[in-house]
Motif scaffolding. Structure first.
Motif, PDB file in Angstrom:
ATOM      1  N   GLY A  78     120.205 117.966  75.752  1.00 43.75           N
ATOM      2  CA  GLY A  78     121.181 117.916  74.680  1.00 43.75           C
ATOM      3  C   GLY A  78     120.655 118.139  73.286  1.00 43.75           C
ATOM      4  O   GLY A  78     121.407 118.422  72.369  1.00 43.75           O
ATOM      5  N   ASP A  79     119.358 118.029  73.045  1.00 43.78           N
ATOM      6  CA  ASP A  79     118.872 118.095  71.663  1.00 43.78           C
ATOM      7  C   ASP A  79     117.851 119.209  71.474  1.00 43.78           C
ATOM      8  O   ASP A  79     116.926 119.089  70.683  1.00 43.78           O
ATOM      9  CB  ASP A  79     118.235 116.753  71.268  1.00 43.78           C
ATOM     10  N   GLU A  80     118.021 120.321  72.187  1.00 44.63           N
ATOM     11  CA  GLU A  80     117.057 121.399  72.081  1.00 44.63           C
ATOM     12  C   GLU A  80     117.065 122.060  70.708  1.00 44.63           C
ATOM     13  O   GLU A  80     116.077 122.664  70.305  1.00 44.63           O
ATOM     14  CB  GLU A  80     117.328 122.445  73.159  1.00 44.63           C
ATOM     15  N   GLU A  81     118.206 121.955  69.985  1.00 43.44           N
ATOM     16  CA  GLU A  81     118.293 122.604  68.685  1.00 43.44           C
ATOM     17  C   GLU A  81     117.151 122.162  67.766  1.00 43.44           C
ATOM     18  O   GLU A  81     116.668 122.915  66.942  1.00 43.44           O
ATOM     19  CB  GLU A  81     119.643 122.292  68.033  1.00 43.44           C
ATOM     20  N   GLN A  82     116.733 120.909  67.910  1.00 37.36           N
ATOM     21  CA  GLN A  82     115.679 120.396  67.057  1.00 37.36           C
ATOM     22  C   GLN A  82     114.325 120.973  67.418  1.00 37.36           C
ATOM     23  O   GLN A  82     113.393 120.921  66.626  1.00 37.36           O
ATOM     24  CB  GLN A  82     115.642 118.859  67.160  1.00 37.36           C
ATOM     25  N   ALA A  83     114.192 121.496  68.632  1.00 31.18           N
ATOM     26  CA  ALA A  83     112.892 121.951  69.094  1.00 31.18           C
ATOM     27  C   ALA A  83     112.799 123.464  69.194  1.00 31.18           C
ATOM     28  O   ALA A  83     111.729 123.985  69.481  1.00 31.18           O
ATOM     29  CB  ALA A  83     112.594 121.321  70.455  1.00 31.18           C
ATOM     30  N   SER A  84     113.897 124.182  68.973  1.00 31.45           N
ATOM     31  CA  SER A  84     113.886 125.632  69.133  1.00 31.45           C
ATOM     32  C   SER A  84     113.392 126.303  67.858  1.00 31.45           C
ATOM     33  O   SER A  84     114.025 126.184  66.808  1.00 31.45           O
ATOM     34  CB  SER A  84     115.291 126.133  69.473  1.00 31.45           C
ATOM     35  N   PRO A  85     112.305 127.046  67.918  1.00 26.89           N
ATOM     36  CA  PRO A  85     111.749 127.680  66.710  1.00 26.89           C
ATOM     37  C   PRO A  85     112.589 128.875  66.283  1.00 26.89           C
ATOM     38  O   PRO A  85     113.265 129.504  67.108  1.00 26.89           O
ATOM     39  CB  PRO A  85     110.361 128.127  67.178  1.00 26.89           C
ATOM     40  N   PRO A  86     112.572 129.221  65.009  1.00 27.15           N
ATOM     41  CA  PRO A  86     113.304 130.400  64.535  1.00 27.15           C
ATOM     42  C   PRO A  86     112.768 131.673  65.178  1.00 27.15           C
ATOM     43  O   PRO A  86     111.597 131.753  65.557  1.00 27.15           O
ATOM     44  CB  PRO A  86     113.036 130.396  63.021  1.00 27.15           C
ATOM     45  N   VAL A  87     113.626 132.670  65.269  1.00 28.87           N
ATOM     46  CA  VAL A  87     113.212 133.944  65.851  1.00 28.87           C
ATOM     47  C   VAL A  87     112.048 134.543  65.075  1.00 28.87           C
ATOM     48  O   VAL A  87     111.126 135.120  65.652  1.00 28.87           O
ATOM     49  CB  VAL A  87     114.404 134.925  65.884  1.00 28.87           C
ATOM     50  N   LYS A  88     112.074 134.388  63.734  1.00 29.12           N
ATOM     51  CA  LYS A  88     111.049 135.022  62.908  1.00 29.12           C
ATOM     52  C   LYS A  88     109.642 134.545  63.247  1.00 29.12           C
ATOM     53  O   LYS A  88     108.666 135.274  63.033  1.00 29.12           O
ATOM     54  CB  LYS A  88     111.338 134.793  61.427  1.00 29.12           C
ATOM     55  N   GLU A  89     109.520 133.335  63.777  1.00 36.22           N
ATOM     56  CA  GLU A  89     108.199 132.817  64.127  1.00 36.22           C
ATOM     57  C   GLU A  89     107.613 133.507  65.354  1.00 36.22           C
ATOM     58  O   GLU A  89     106.421 133.376  65.623  1.00 36.22           O
ATOM     59  CB  GLU A  89     108.280 131.307  64.378  1.00 36.22           C
ATOM     60  N   HIS A  90     108.451 134.232  66.094  1.00 30.83           N
ATOM     61  CA  HIS A  90     107.974 134.872  67.318  1.00 30.83           C
ATOM     62  C   HIS A  90     108.121 136.392  67.285  1.00 30.83           C
ATOM     63  O   HIS A  90     107.854 137.059  68.277  1.00 30.83           O
ATOM     64  CB  HIS A  90     108.734 134.321  68.535  1.00 30.83           C
TER      65      HIS A  90
END
Length: 437
Positions: A78-90
């Motif tokens: 339920g709380d993946e939003e806090q752990a998902s890195p921005p696209v620009k970082e990858h």
């Protein structure tokens, strides 16, 4: 062939009781590296000369947030939003990684990222189509952001894709036409924008889950014309489907078309559903436009939406919110068509079906389930953790002739036995079903 490699790979030394991982064959090491997140997978190149290029042939590519779970598979943490890195970082990592991998076949590609900018959209689309071109079997794309990432409206063409899982994306009909994906068996759509999708079709699909996703509605048409003459429903055609889950869908519930192989299905209707009748909550309204209730003026809404295609299932879960503000009427509408659930053995319902002054709703679905063996009522509580579970008994002398002669298990699940639950149980006595307490 990579620099420094001979035309034939040297056979690794045989494993012994004290052998190291280096004793494993290259194919096994590549398989192991495929389970490692992309940055760490690339870093294995510094372990030893033999490891220098193994990551390029690894059958798995995993980018972004990775949790302990097995992927979407009918539910995300339920709380993946806090752990998902921005696209620009990858961006740089994935672009360079795909370039160096070339066309090496992929078994699994799992991309989970967060914030994106406008110029990230074509880049992510390139990643998607590159994975498809690498004969990927299982593809997972998750975007955790406050807006949907738009995927190119192009048909998927793959002889190898067996599982597709999408979250946080916006897709059109062409992308969801799987006529050129003959191996696809699993499709999972979560938090997706499907508001322009007219059809979802696949002959090979066996397992389908669509949860908390947005479908078309009729609001724009009504604002433009002042009249609702059609129901702009998405059609789902999957004749070989075995399991189905529709949960918390927004706007018009999609119409199911021909599912003779269906074994189990779960449909949960919430307040986000657009199949409600305003007249039931606003007595002053005399001209209803819902096209489903008794006061409707009609239109193309007059056909079964769900139940005709669910009628061959052996197990059904049908629940609906009982909101007074937006009274949902889709299940009631579908029951007018009186489909016979000729193979249904297990049925799970909630309090929506058990309104004391509308007990015929429950009776109607029971009398159209001639081989039903087990009935469960989940009352006034969000599952799956219920404090109270009761098992009823059937008085053969008082058993209603309208319900299945095979029905021998009736369960009630609730948080507390209060007046609301007792009111629900009372009509069951007319069927010969009793609870001792």
């Amino acid at each position: 062939m990579h620099p420094g490699e001979s035309s034939k790979r040297a056979a690794p030394p045989a494993l012994s009781s004290g052998g190291s991982i280096d004793a494993l064959p290259d194919g096994v090491l590549e398989h192991i590296v495929g389970f490692v997140p992309a940055p760490e997978a690339v870093q294995t190149c510094v372990l030893a000369r033999r490891w220098r290029y193994l990551w390029r042939s690894a059958p798995g590519l995993r980018v972004g947030w990775l949790g302990d779970g097995p992927g979407l598979h009918l539910g995300w943490p339920g709380d993946e939003e806090q752990a998902s890195p921005p696209v620009k970082e990858h961006r740089e990592l994935v672009d360079r990684l795909l370039l160096l991998r070339g066309g090496s076949p992929l078994d699994t590609c799992d991309i989970r990222l967060g914030e994106f900018q406008d110029d990230d959209v074509p880049r992510v689309n390139f990643w998607v189509w590159h994975a498809i071109s690498c004969k990927v079997r299982q593809f997972m794309l998750s975007i955790h952001w406050h807006s949907y990432l738009k995927l190119d409206d192009l048909p998927l063409v793959s002889q190898h894709l067996t599982r597709l899982e999408l979250r946080g994306v916006w897709v059109d009909s062409s992308f969801l036409d799987f006529s050129s994906c003959p191996a696809l068996e699993y499709l999972d759509l979560l938090h997706c924008d499907l508001s322009t999708v007219k059809n979802i079709s696949s002959y090979s699909l066996k397992h389908l889950s669509i949860t908390q996703s947005r479908f078309p509605d009729d609001f724009d048409q009504f604002m433009f014309t002042g009249v609702l003459e059609t129901r702009n429903r998405t059609c789902i055609y999957a004749p070989n489907l075995v399991s189905l889950r529709l949960d918390g869908l927004e706007n018009l519930t999609p119409r199911l078309v021909s599912m003779p192989s269906l074994v189990e299905a779960s449909v949960r209707i919430t307040d986000d559903c657009g199949d409600y009748c305003v007249m039931l909550s606003e007595p002053d309204i005399t001209d209803c436009l819902c096209e489903l209730c008794d006061s409707s003026r009609g239109g193309t809404g007059y056909s079964c939406v769900l139940f005709q295609s669910l009628s061959k299932a052996k197990s059904l879960l049908l629940t609906c919110n009982t909101s007074d503000t937006l009274p949902q009427i889709l299940f009631k509408w579908d029951l007018r068509w009186c489909p016979v659930f000729s193979m249904l053995k297990t049925l799970v319902l909630n309090e929506y079906w058990c309104v004391p002054d509308d007990a015929n709703l429950l009776l109607r679905i029971l009398e159209h389930s001639p081989v039903l063996e087990e009935l469960t009522l989940e009352l006034f509580s969000e599952g799956p953790n219920y404090e109270v579970e009761m098992k009823g008994s059937i008085n053969q002398m008082d058993r209603s002739a309208k319900i299945s002669e095979y029905l021998n298990i009736v369960k009630i699940k609730c948080q507390i036995v209060d007046e609301s639950v007792l009111n629900v149980l009372e009509p069951l006595r007319t069927f010969g079903i009793c609870f001792g307490f």
